[in-house]
Design a protein around this motif. Sequence first.
Motif, PDB file in Angstrom:
ATOM      1  N   PRO A   1       0.833  -1.220   0.000  1.00  0.00           N
ATOM      2  CA  PRO A   1       0.000   0.000   0.000  1.00  0.00           C
ATOM      3  C   PRO A   1       0.858   1.257   0.000  1.00  0.00           C
ATOM      4  CG  PRO A   1      -0.805  -1.591   1.618  1.00  0.00           C
ATOM      5  CD  PRO A   1       0.516  -2.100   1.138  1.00  0.00           C
ATOM      6  N   MET A   2       0.318   2.296  -0.576  1.00  0.00           N
ATOM      7  CA  MET A   2       1.044   3.560  -0.708  1.00  0.00           C
ATOM      8  C   MET A   2       1.178   4.271   0.631  1.00  0.00           C
ATOM      9  SD  MET A   2       0.208   6.573  -3.429  1.00  0.00           S
ATOM     10  CE  MET A   2       1.109   8.129  -3.410  1.00  0.00           C
ATOM     11  N   GLY A   3       0.285   4.007   1.583  1.00  0.00           N
ATOM     12  CA  GLY A   3       0.345   4.663   2.886  1.00  0.00           C
ATOM     13  C   GLY A   3      -0.741   4.144   3.794  1.00  0.00           C
ATOM     14  N   GLU A   4      -1.023   4.893   4.869  1.00  0.00           N
ATOM     15  CA  GLU A   4      -2.038   4.498   5.837  1.00  0.00           C
ATOM     16  C   GLU A   4      -3.433   4.885   5.342  1.00  0.00           C
ATOM     17  OE1 GLU A   4      -1.268   5.786   9.772  1.00  0.00           O
ATOM     18  OE2 GLU A   4       0.901   5.508   9.620  1.00  0.00           O
ATOM     19  N   PRO A   5      -4.454   4.113   5.686  1.00  0.00           N
ATOM     20  CA  PRO A   5      -5.818   4.424   5.231  1.00  0.00           C
ATOM     21  C   PRO A   5      -6.284   5.778   5.745  1.00  0.00           C
ATOM     22  CG  PRO A   5      -5.692   2.172   6.095  1.00  0.00           C
ATOM     23  CD  PRO A   5      -4.404   2.842   6.436  1.00  0.00           C
ATOM     24  N   GLY A   6      -6.884   6.557   4.853  1.00  0.00           N
ATOM     25  CA  GLY A   6      -7.510   7.813   5.227  1.00  0.00           C
ATOM     26  C   GLY A   6      -6.554   8.964   5.487  1.00  0.00           C
ATOM     27  N   LYS A   7      -5.225   8.802   5.263  1.00  0.00           N
ATOM     28  CA  LYS A   7      -4.270   9.879   5.485  1.00  0.00           C
ATOM     29  C   LYS A   7      -3.640  10.247   4.138  1.00  0.00           C
ATOM     30  CE  LYS A   7      -3.147   8.719  10.282  1.00  0.00           C
ATOM     31  NZ  LYS A   7      -2.054   8.412  11.234  1.00  0.00           N
ATOM     32  N   PRO A   8      -4.088  11.329   3.499  1.00  0.00           N
ATOM     33  CA  PRO A   8      -3.578  11.706   2.168  1.00  0.00           C
ATOM     34  C   PRO A   8      -2.058  11.852   2.189  1.00  0.00           C
ATOM     35  CG  PRO A   8      -5.506  13.025   2.735  1.00  0.00           C
ATOM     36  CD  PRO A   8      -5.135  12.267   3.954  1.00  0.00           C
ATOM     37  N   VAL A   9      -1.425  11.427   1.062  1.00  0.00           N
ATOM     38  CA  VAL A   9       0.024  11.478   0.964  1.00  0.00           C
ATOM     39  C   VAL A   9       0.417  11.706  -0.496  1.00  0.00           C
ATOM     40  CG1 VAL A   9       0.355   9.000   0.595  1.00  0.00           C
ATOM     41  CG2 VAL A   9       2.154  10.323   1.688  1.00  0.00           C
ATOM     42  N   THR A  10       1.580  12.342  -0.697  1.00  0.00           N
ATOM     43  CA  THR A  10       2.140  12.566  -2.033  1.00  0.00           C
ATOM     44  C   THR A  10       3.516  11.914  -2.084  1.00  0.00           C
ATOM     45  OG1 THR A  10       0.955  14.668  -2.224  1.00  0.00           O
ATOM     46  CG2 THR A  10       2.795  14.305  -3.718  1.00  0.00           C
ATOM     47  N   LYS A  11       3.780  11.108  -3.153  1.00  0.00           N
ATOM     48  CA  LYS A  11       5.075  10.439  -3.320  1.00  0.00           C
ATOM     49  C   LYS A  11       5.546  10.612  -4.756  1.00  0.00           C
ATOM     50  CE  LYS A  11       4.718   6.899   0.282  1.00  0.00           C
ATOM     51  NZ  LYS A  11       4.828   5.460   0.596  1.00  0.00           N
ATOM     52  N   SER A  12       6.883  10.700  -4.906  1.00  0.00           N
ATOM     53  CA  SER A  12       7.503  10.812  -6.215  1.00  0.00           C
ATOM     54  C   SER A  12       8.198   9.488  -6.538  1.00  0.00           C
ATOM     55  CB  SER A  12       8.526  11.959  -6.237  1.00  0.00           C
ATOM     56  OG  SER A  12       7.879  13.201  -6.022  1.00  0.00           O
ATOM     57  N   PHE A  13       8.068   9.046  -7.795  1.00  0.00           N
ATOM     58  CA  PHE A  13       8.686   7.814  -8.273  1.00  0.00           C
ATOM     59  C   PHE A  13       9.586   8.180  -9.444  1.00  0.00           C
ATOM     60  CE2 PHE A  13       4.671   6.756  -6.316  1.00  0.00           C
ATOM     61  CZ  PHE A  13       5.010   5.712  -5.465  1.00  0.00           C
ATOM     62  N   PRO A  14      10.926   8.244  -9.238  1.00  0.00           N
ATOM     63  CA  PRO A  14      11.844   8.678 -10.297  1.00  0.00           C
ATOM     64  C   PRO A  14      12.067   7.578 -11.334  1.00  0.00           C
ATOM     65  CG  PRO A  14      13.058   8.107  -8.337  1.00  0.00           C
ATOM     66  CD  PRO A  14      11.620   7.984  -7.972  1.00  0.00           C
TER      67      PRO A  14
END
Length: 287
Positions: A274-287
């Motif tokens: 999973p990209m992160g925890e449920p219900g906590k918006p997050v932004t990630k960069s994938f180079p």
Amino acid sequence: MCELGERLRRAREAKGLSLKEAAERLALKAGVLEALEACRFEALPEPPLARGYLRRYALLLGLDPEPLLALYPRQAPPPPPRKGPRRRPFPLGLFLFLLLLFGLGYGAYLLLRPRPVQVVEVAPPPPSKPPERYPLRVVSEPPGARVYLDGFYLGQTPLESPPVEGGKRVLRLELPGYEPLEAEVLLKAPLTLTYRLKPLPQPPPASPPVPVEKGKLVLKLEGRSWLRVRQGDKRLYEGIPEVGAELSFDLPVEVRAGNPGAVRVILEGQDLGPMGEPGKPVTKSFP
């Protein structure tokens, strides 16, 4: 209009959505969203349910729900008192006439009654007590399950719910990839419930998996989540994909998810979870 409603209305109009369209996407009545934007909290259900609606609405609009939840009152304000119609003054002459008529009638009653009547005073019934309310805690394995109480959405596990009305209630847990769980609970004291969800049987693969090309990012939707994918200044995608959808993008990209726990990341064939925890918006960069 309050700051909470103004933020919601501006975000909805920026996306070109009407109240009816937004309500259909969330499977809610348009009146609920209209009350949120107008800050008519007295027209909404109890605060835990209304805060759940606000969280879902914010995610649909691409907003961070936490600052908006901080603006929502913990208790809905009471409705304004209603003003009754103004009474006209009672005519003095008519009052004297009725008083005389009553005196004559009462005198005739005293003369004609066969025997004295015994009057027994009955004490009024005690006022009814409001229903008791108790806190509810729900934990599931795995976490992230959606919790419904009598059909109303409360949030995701692990859940710490504010006090709710006691009695017999129906609890339902839903998590993509697992069988829904429904149970009747008796809430007569603070209660902690723990459930282990049963995975759905996986069908055999129809064909061997296709090898993933290098330089690719695949996002698998295991639940509902708003997504925005950028490549530099170019926006590649923004919206809420269907549950079970797979989105593929050429690297490099920047991804923002409103519900990261429902988005599985596969980078060049490697499952990162999973990209992160449920219900906590997050932004990630994938180079």
